[in-house]
Design a protein around this motif. Structure first.
Motif, PDB file in Angstrom:
ATOM      1  N   ILE A 161       0.860  -1.182   0.000  1.00 34.68           N
ATOM      2  CA  ILE A 161       0.000   0.000   0.000  1.00 34.68           C
ATOM      3  C   ILE A 161       0.898   1.234   0.000  1.00 34.68           C
ATOM      4  CG2 ILE A 161      -1.904   1.203   1.117  1.00 34.68           C
ATOM      5  CD1 ILE A 161      -2.485  -1.364   2.684  1.00 34.68           C
ATOM      6  N   ILE A 162       0.751   2.086  -1.023  1.00 31.42           N
ATOM      7  CA  ILE A 162       1.612   3.248  -1.182  1.00 31.42           C
ATOM      8  C   ILE A 162       0.931   4.486  -0.612  1.00 31.42           C
ATOM      9  CG2 ILE A 162       2.971   4.613  -2.792  1.00 31.42           C
ATOM     10  CD1 ILE A 162       3.687   1.642  -2.788  1.00 31.42           C
ATOM     11  N   GLY A 163       1.494   5.030   0.472  1.00 34.40           N
ATOM     12  CA  GLY A 163       1.004   6.288   1.021  1.00 34.40           C
ATOM     13  C   GLY A 163       1.700   7.469   0.362  1.00 34.40           C
ATOM     14  N   LYS A 164       1.515   8.654   0.931  1.00 31.49           N
ATOM     15  CA  LYS A 164       2.094   9.855   0.325  1.00 31.49           C
ATOM     16  C   LYS A 164       3.148  10.523   1.211  1.00 31.49           C
ATOM     17  CE  LYS A 164      -1.905  11.866  -0.467  1.00 31.49           C
ATOM     18  NZ  LYS A 164      -2.928  12.823  -0.963  1.00 31.49           N
ATOM     19  N   GLY A 165       3.501   9.897   2.315  1.00 26.05           N
ATOM     20  CA  GLY A 165       4.479  10.482   3.221  1.00 26.05           C
ATOM     21  C   GLY A 165       5.883  10.458   2.644  1.00 26.05           C
ATOM     22  N   PRO A 166       6.783  11.309   3.166  1.00 28.95           N
ATOM     23  CA  PRO A 166       8.150  11.392   2.643  1.00 28.95           C
ATOM     24  C   PRO A 166       8.947  10.105   2.761  1.00 28.95           C
ATOM     25  CG  PRO A 166       7.918  12.647   4.681  1.00 28.95           C
ATOM     26  CD  PRO A 166       6.535  12.269   4.245  1.00 28.95           C
ATOM     27  N   SER A 167       8.562   9.201   3.653  1.00 30.54           N
ATOM     28  CA  SER A 167       9.298   7.942   3.793  1.00 30.54           C
ATOM     29  C   SER A 167       9.093   7.013   2.602  1.00 30.54           C
ATOM     30  CB  SER A 167       8.905   7.227   5.090  1.00 30.54           C
ATOM     31  OG  SER A 167       7.541   6.871   5.091  1.00 30.54           O
ATOM     32  N   VAL A 168       8.252   7.415   1.639  1.00 29.70           N
ATOM     33  CA  VAL A 168       8.177   6.690   0.361  1.00 29.70           C
ATOM     34  C   VAL A 168       9.593   6.528  -0.208  1.00 29.70           C
ATOM     35  CG1 VAL A 168       7.637   7.139  -2.085  1.00 29.70           C
ATOM     36  CG2 VAL A 168       5.801   7.080  -0.402  1.00 29.70           C
ATOM     37  N   PHE A 223       3.726   5.690   5.061  1.00 26.32           N
ATOM     38  CA  PHE A 223       2.723   5.995   6.086  1.00 26.32           C
ATOM     39  C   PHE A 223       3.414   6.776   7.210  1.00 26.32           C
ATOM     40  CE2 PHE A 223       0.194   3.282   3.687  1.00 26.32           C
ATOM     41  CZ  PHE A 223      -1.072   3.116   4.231  1.00 26.32           C
ATOM     42  N   ASP A 224       3.293   8.103   7.193  1.00 28.90           N
ATOM     43  CA  ASP A 224       3.979   8.959   8.164  1.00 28.90           C
ATOM     44  C   ASP A 224       3.018   9.686   9.100  1.00 28.90           C
ATOM     45  OD1 ASP A 224       6.358   8.146   7.011  1.00 28.90           O
ATOM     46  OD2 ASP A 224       6.420   9.828   5.628  1.00 28.90           O
ATOM     47  N   PHE A 225       1.723   9.527   8.867  1.00 29.23           N
ATOM     48  CA  PHE A 225       0.671   9.940   9.804  1.00 29.23           C
ATOM     49  C   PHE A 225       0.650  11.437  10.120  1.00 29.23           C
ATOM     50  CE2 PHE A 225       1.454   5.427  10.649  1.00 29.23           C
ATOM     51  CZ  PHE A 225       0.164   4.930  10.466  1.00 29.23           C
ATOM     52  N   PHE A 226       1.044  12.264   9.168  1.00 27.31           N
ATOM     53  CA  PHE A 226       0.835  13.714   9.294  1.00 27.31           C
ATOM     54  C   PHE A 226       1.329  14.251  10.642  1.00 27.31           C
ATOM     55  CE2 PHE A 226      -2.461  11.860   6.588  1.00 27.31           C
ATOM     56  CZ  PHE A 226      -2.346  12.616   5.433  1.00 27.31           C
TER      57      PHE A 226
END
Length: 206
Positions: free
Chosen positions: A7-14, A139-142
């Motif tokens: 699952i690809i999130g949008k956080g910088p840890s991508v 997934f960096d959770f804002f």
């Protein structure tokens, strides 16, 4: 045989990820409309599942959508949105128009926060009988004071620019206010669900 999914999130840890790692999974899920073409070396160039706000007026181009390889699309808006050609590929897919309306209410009642699209995607695969391996990427959770996205403001969809104007994000793209998506509460909830699950779940995030 059960399947694996990234699952690809949008956080910088991508940027901790690689295309080779993502492509090692049977399936890939993307969340909303993150820029992909310049970042394929991190997140690949395909997607089996698309979790999106179906009311967003700025989807991907039709050519890009057609080439992803999508099989299922989930509307994560709190509103039930009928299928629309602007976000559907030309080939046949299964579309869930009321997914967000259910999951948002469930998380708000059960855990006390409004889930992001990434958390809603995680919820689906956590409860899927067809998947036994899940990886959460980006997934960096804002987190307050941290970068929000792996891409720049200039690459962010116009429909999200209000978040800079209303002071939710700083001009250089850091989280300024407590996120409506839960922040620390969301992170604690997801990590707790991972610990309780008997599935093989890896977490590549902050």
């Amino acid at each position: 045989m059960k399947k694996s999914v990234a699952i690809i999130g949008k956080g910088p840890s991508v940027k901790y990820s690689t295309k080779e790692f993502v492509d090692s999974f049977d399936e890939i899920a993307i969340c909303n409309f993150p820029p992909m073409e310049k970042y394929q070396h991190f997140i690949s160039n395909r997607a089996t599942y698309h979790f999106l706000n179906a009311g967003d007026p700025y989807p991907y181009s039709k050519e890009f959508i057609n080439n992803l390889g999508l099989k299922r699309i989930f509307n994560t808006s709190r509103d039930i949105v009928p299928p629309n050609k602007c976000f559907l590929p030309d080939h046949q897919v299964i579309y869930f128009e009321d997914y967000g309306a259910y999951v948002k209410q469930f998380y708000e009642k059960q855990y006390g926060f409004w889930p992001s699209t990434g958390v809603m995607a995680f919820h689906y695969f956590l409860n899927s009988p067809d998947h036994d391996t899940i990886s959460l990427i980006g997934f960096d959770f804002f987190q307050t004071g941290e970068d929000v996205y792996y891409f720049s403001k200039e690459e962010t969809k116009s429909s999200l620019h209000y978040l800079w104007k209303n002071g939710t994000y700083t001009e250089d793209g850091k989280m300024k206010k407590t996120s409506a998506h839960g922040g620390d509460v969301a992170k604690k909830t997801v990590l707790s669900l991972i610990q309780q699950s008997d599935k093989n779940i890896t977490f590549k995030g902050k």
